[in-house]
Write a protein that holds these residues in place. Structure first.
Motif, PDB file in Angstrom:
ATOM      1  N   ARG A  70      -2.373  10.397   3.391  1.00  0.00           N
ATOM      2  CA  ARG A  70      -2.426  11.389   2.096  1.00  0.00           C
ATOM      3  C   ARG A  70      -2.897  10.761   0.841  1.00  0.00           C
ATOM      4  O   ARG A  70      -3.492  11.013   0.162  1.00  0.00           O
ATOM      5  CB  ARG A  70      -1.307  12.297   1.983  1.00  0.00           C
ATOM      6  CG  ARG A  70      -0.851  13.119   3.179  1.00  0.00           C
ATOM      7  CD  ARG A  70       0.365  14.262   3.007  1.00  0.00           C
ATOM      8  NE  ARG A  70       1.675  13.596   2.563  1.00  0.00           N
ATOM      9  CZ  ARG A  70       2.505  13.087   3.299  1.00  0.00           C
ATOM     10  NH1 ARG A  70       2.222  13.223   4.768  1.00  0.00           N
ATOM     11  NH2 ARG A  70       3.515  12.684   2.990  1.00  0.00           N
ATOM     12  N   HIS A  71      -1.949   9.701   0.639  1.00  0.00           N
ATOM     13  CA  HIS A  71      -2.308   8.952  -0.697  1.00  0.00           C
ATOM     14  C   HIS A  71      -3.616   8.201  -0.734  1.00  0.00           C
ATOM     15  O   HIS A  71      -4.448   8.353  -1.805  1.00  0.00           O
ATOM     16  CB  HIS A  71      -1.314   7.863  -0.971  1.00  0.00           C
ATOM     17  CG  HIS A  71      -1.514   6.770  -2.103  1.00  0.00           C
ATOM     18  ND1 HIS A  71      -1.370   7.357  -3.314  1.00  0.00           N
ATOM     19  CD2 HIS A  71      -1.874   5.500  -2.369  1.00  0.00           C
ATOM     20  CE1 HIS A  71      -1.502   6.506  -4.138  1.00  0.00           C
ATOM     21  NE2 HIS A  71      -1.966   5.363  -3.429  1.00  0.00           N
ATOM     22  N   LEU A  72      -4.206   7.660   0.393  1.00  0.00           N
ATOM     23  CA  LEU A  72      -5.612   7.113   0.388  1.00  0.00           C
ATOM     24  C   LEU A  72      -6.651   8.192   0.203  1.00  0.00           C
ATOM     25  O   LEU A  72      -7.669   7.927  -0.417  1.00  0.00           O
ATOM     26  CB  LEU A  72      -5.901   6.346   1.723  1.00  0.00           C
ATOM     27  CG  LEU A  72      -4.947   5.068   2.053  1.00  0.00           C
ATOM     28  CD1 LEU A  72      -5.371   4.585   3.501  1.00  0.00           C
ATOM     29  CD2 LEU A  72      -5.644   4.000   1.169  1.00  0.00           C
ATOM     30  N   PHE A  73      -6.272   9.247   0.744  1.00  0.00           N
ATOM     31  CA  PHE A  73      -7.126  10.574   0.572  1.00  0.00           C
ATOM     32  C   PHE A  73      -7.301  10.809  -0.893  1.00  0.00           C
ATOM     33  O   PHE A  73      -8.509  11.074  -1.515  1.00  0.00           O
ATOM     34  CB  PHE A  73      -6.869  11.567   1.404  1.00  0.00           C
ATOM     35  CG  PHE A  73      -7.867  12.836   1.398  1.00  0.00           C
ATOM     36  CD1 PHE A  73      -8.949  12.901   2.308  1.00  0.00           C
ATOM     37  CD2 PHE A  73      -7.657  13.892   0.456  1.00  0.00           C
ATOM     38  CE1 PHE A  73      -9.652  13.888   2.248  1.00  0.00           C
ATOM     39  CE2 PHE A  73      -8.579  14.818   0.728  1.00  0.00           C
ATOM     40  CZ  PHE A  73      -9.681  15.016   1.459  1.00  0.00           C
ATOM     41  N   GLN A  74      -6.107  10.752  -1.702  1.00  0.00           N
ATOM     42  CA  GLN A  74      -6.297  11.295  -2.963  1.00  0.00           C
ATOM     43  C   GLN A  74      -6.570  10.180  -3.955  1.00  0.00           C
ATOM     44  O   GLN A  74      -7.403  10.472  -4.916  1.00  0.00           O
ATOM     45  CB  GLN A  74      -4.887  11.874  -3.086  1.00  0.00           C
ATOM     46  CG  GLN A  74      -4.241  12.890  -2.463  1.00  0.00           C
ATOM     47  CD  GLN A  74      -2.815  13.262  -2.716  1.00  0.00           C
ATOM     48  OE1 GLN A  74      -2.305  12.271  -3.384  1.00  0.00           O
ATOM     49  NE2 GLN A  74      -2.332  14.403  -2.245  1.00  0.00           N
ATOM     50  N   ARG A 116     -14.048  13.267   5.743  1.00  0.00           N
ATOM     51  CA  ARG A 116     -13.589  12.061   5.204  1.00  0.00           C
ATOM     52  C   ARG A 116     -12.362  11.598   6.199  1.00  0.00           C
ATOM     53  O   ARG A 116     -12.137  10.495   6.018  1.00  0.00           O
ATOM     54  CB  ARG A 116     -13.184  11.796   3.824  1.00  0.00           C
ATOM     55  CG  ARG A 116     -14.166  11.730   2.607  1.00  0.00           C
ATOM     56  CD  ARG A 116     -13.779  11.660   1.339  1.00  0.00           C
ATOM     57  NE  ARG A 116     -12.632  10.722   1.162  1.00  0.00           N
ATOM     58  CZ  ARG A 116     -11.525  10.948   0.610  1.00  0.00           C
ATOM     59  NH1 ARG A 116     -11.317  11.750  -0.449  1.00  0.00           N
ATOM     60  NH2 ARG A 116     -10.526   9.668   0.304  1.00  0.00           N
ATOM     61  N   TYR A 117     -12.118  12.416   7.072  1.00  0.00           N
ATOM     62  CA  TYR A 117     -10.939  12.092   7.847  1.00  0.00           C
ATOM     63  C   TYR A 117     -11.286  12.622   9.368  1.00  0.00           C
ATOM     64  O   TYR A 117     -11.874  13.496   9.694  1.00  0.00           O
ATOM     65  CB  TYR A 117      -9.765  13.095   7.531  1.00  0.00           C
ATOM     66  CG  TYR A 117      -8.639  13.040   8.452  1.00  0.00           C
ATOM     67  CD1 TYR A 117      -7.660  11.870   8.393  1.00  0.00           C
ATOM     68  CD2 TYR A 117      -8.450  14.167   9.556  1.00  0.00           C
ATOM     69  CE1 TYR A 117      -6.622  11.911   9.157  1.00  0.00           C
ATOM     70  CE2 TYR A 117      -7.253  14.001  10.318  1.00  0.00           C
ATOM     71  CZ  TYR A 117      -6.540  13.032  10.352  1.00  0.00           C
ATOM     72  OH  TYR A 117      -5.494  12.652  11.024  1.00  0.00           O
ATOM     73  N   ASP A 171     -11.902   6.990  -2.202  1.00  0.00           N
ATOM     74  CA  ASP A 171     -13.101   7.720  -1.716  1.00  0.00           C
ATOM     75  C   ASP A 171     -13.423   7.136  -0.182  1.00  0.00           C
ATOM     76  O   ASP A 171     -14.586   7.461   0.356  1.00  0.00           O
ATOM     77  CB  ASP A 171     -14.330   7.746  -2.408  1.00  0.00           C
ATOM     78  CG  ASP A 171     -15.098   6.291  -2.559  1.00  0.00           C
ATOM     79  OD1 ASP A 171     -14.183   5.277  -2.284  1.00  0.00           O
ATOM     80  OD2 ASP A 171     -16.105   5.917  -3.060  1.00  0.00           O
ATOM     81  N   TYR A 172     -12.254   6.535   0.452  1.00  0.00           N
ATOM     82  CA  TYR A 172     -12.574   5.728   1.712  1.00  0.00           C
ATOM     83  C   TYR A 172     -12.685   6.866   2.784  1.00  0.00           C
ATOM     84  O   TYR A 172     -12.084   8.066   2.739  1.00  0.00           O
ATOM     85  CB  TYR A 172     -11.143   5.024   1.933  1.00  0.00           C
ATOM     86  CG  TYR A 172     -10.940   3.778   1.159  1.00  0.00           C
ATOM     87  CD1 TYR A 172     -12.066   3.381   0.454  1.00  0.00           C
ATOM     88  CD2 TYR A 172      -9.604   3.296   1.153  1.00  0.00           C
ATOM     89  CE1 TYR A 172     -11.617   2.153  -0.290  1.00  0.00           C
ATOM     90  CE2 TYR A 172      -9.450   2.185   0.332  1.00  0.00           C
ATOM     91  CZ  TYR A 172     -10.279   1.709  -0.320  1.00  0.00           C
ATOM     92  OH  TYR A 172     -10.122   0.437  -1.354  1.00  0.00           O
ATOM     93  N   ALA A 202     -19.264   5.047   1.747  1.00  0.00           N
ATOM     94  CA  ALA A 202     -17.621   4.768   1.610  1.00  0.00           C
ATOM     95  C   ALA A 202     -17.200   4.059   2.677  1.00  0.00           C
ATOM     96  O   ALA A 202     -17.654   3.788   3.844  1.00  0.00           O
ATOM     97  CB  ALA A 202     -16.921   6.056   1.575  1.00  0.00           C
ATOM     98  N   LYS A 203     -16.187   3.104   2.171  1.00  0.00           N
ATOM     99  CA  LYS A 203     -15.675   2.307   3.097  1.00  0.00           C
ATOM    100  C   LYS A 203     -14.862   2.921   4.143  1.00  0.00           C
ATOM    101  O   LYS A 203     -14.371   3.933   3.948  1.00  0.00           O
ATOM    102  CB  LYS A 203     -14.408   1.346   2.607  1.00  0.00           C
ATOM    103  CG  LYS A 203     -15.071   0.113   1.702  1.00  0.00           C
ATOM    104  CD  LYS A 203     -14.054  -0.601   1.239  1.00  0.00           C
ATOM    105  CE  LYS A 203     -14.405  -1.871   0.168  1.00  0.00           C
ATOM    106  NZ  LYS A 203     -13.227  -2.507  -0.428  1.00  0.00           N
ATOM    107  N   VAL A 204     -14.849   2.616   5.214  1.00  0.00           N
ATOM    108  CA  VAL A 204     -14.015   3.137   6.434  1.00  0.00           C
ATOM    109  C   VAL A 204     -12.700   2.473   6.492  1.00  0.00           C
ATOM    110  O   VAL A 204     -12.753   1.057   6.888  1.00  0.00           O
ATOM    111  CB  VAL A 204     -14.664   2.917   7.655  1.00  0.00           C
ATOM    112  CG1 VAL A 204     -13.963   3.629   9.065  1.00  0.00           C
ATOM    113  CG2 VAL A 204     -16.134   4.069   7.621  1.00  0.00           C
TER     114      VAL A 204
END
Length: 340
Positions: A20-24, A53-54, A27-28, A2-4
């Motif tokens: 929160r939006h990027l997480f939802q 992922r965080y 798949d970054y 996945a992209k970072v």
């Protein structure tokens, strides 16, 4: 793999909404780089903080060595730069922090990004993006006109805050022109929504009203702002990152030009409707608490965004009206922040 994505200022109001939006929505892998000033609130990220992922790094963007280490460790595909001092009143009483974070910090992050790309593989260079998130306040005051801020409106900042953000915008464009850094810039209107710092207009008015305290309105309250729900802004930022053209600027607005006094009255009306007695110490119309105070020095009278470019070229438009967004915001504060 996945992209970072690096998000600077990710513990702030807009940054946390973006994370929160990027997480939802993606798949970054997300790296939150935040100094944790008074405006930070890690509770806004409680839903994602345990995810693999965080990652959170308590780092000052003025710390070049720390930034270099993060770039080497995570090899990001993009930087979404939101870290900034942003409260106009604080910039008037203490401008030094704004010069340091907004100008020196942006310069340091640009240089760290440039150094990273100089040693990165060609494929990374081809796809990397440095996205700089700025404000409509860099354009100054539209008082006395029916004009809108466009991407080509000349800069005319009025406060130490807006001047420091204007300087950071200029630096980002210069690093694109001189060093070919692949940049994107966005200029947004006034944000509102859950988790906003209580010093800002809407949460301040909600908290004052619930406490039965005077609701201070600058001057006559006739100042006009274009209000943008923060979750709409987060969607726009991801849209620009994935679809925007390198070197371009995109204005992001909510299509909601409203006078400050009318915003406050709308809050009062919602609280009259929604706040049961256990939520408020006030037992009559909340609008009776509105109190006019001396105006802010150099207070701009009107901001208004022309967001037609991002709609036309990238297909984004806000999903929330001001009425729907404000209702969601007031309900959220009633349910989550009664201690404010």
């Amino acid at each position: 793999m996945a992209k970072v994505i690096f998000v600077t200022g990710g513990a702030g109001f807009i940054g946390s909404a973006l994370l929160r939006h990027l997480f939802q929505a993606t798949d970054y892998t997300l790296v939150n780089i935040d100094k944790l000033t008074y405006a930070a609130d890690l509770a806004a990220l409680s839903d994602i903080e345990a995810s693999p992922r965080y990652y959170f790094s308590q780092t000052d963007i003025c710390d070049r060595a720390a930034l270099d280490s993060l770039f080497q460790q995570f090899q990001p595909a993009a930087v979404m730069h939101l870290a900034a001092e942003s409260h106009v009143d604080r910039s008037i009483t203490g401008p030094a922090d704004f010069i340091n974070t907004n100008i020196i910090g942006t310069y340091t992050l640009l240089e760290a990004s440039r150094a990273y790309l100089q040693q990165a593989p060609a494929a990374v260079n081809a796809n990397f993006r440095f996205q700089h998130i700025s404000t409509d306040e860099v354009f100054g005051d539209l008082a006395g006109s029916n004009d809108l801020f466009t991407e080509s409106t000349p800069y005319a900042p009025s406060s130490p805050y807006s001047a420091s953000k204007a300087a950071s915008d200029h630096l980002v464009r210069a690093w694109h022109r001189t060093y070919n850094l692949p940049i994107l810039i966005t200029n947004c209107s006034n944000n509102y929504g859950p988790y906003q710092n209580r010093e800002k207009l809407i949460p301040l008015m909600i908290s004052k009203a619930l406490a039965g305290e005077p609701m201070p309105v600058y001057g006559n309250g006739e100042q006009i702002r274009d209000w943008l729900f923060v979750e709409d802004h987060a969607r726009a930022l991801l849209t620009v990152l994935t679809k925007g053209k390198v070197g371009q600027t995109y204005n992001i607005g909510g299509h909601n030009e409203i006078k400050n006094i009318d915003v406050v009255k709308a809050i009062c009306a919602l609280l009259d409707e929604l706040a049961p007695k256990q939520h408020s110490t006030f037992n009559t119309k909340h609008s009776t608490l509105i109190t006019h105070v001396a105006d802010r020095p150099g207070h701009d009278q009107r901001y208004a965004i022309d967001a037609s470019k991002i709609h036309r070229e990238l297909g984004w438009q806000p999903q929330e009206s001001f009425a729907s967004g404000l209702r969601k915001t007031v309900i959220w504060y009633l349910q989550n922040r009664l201690d404010l």
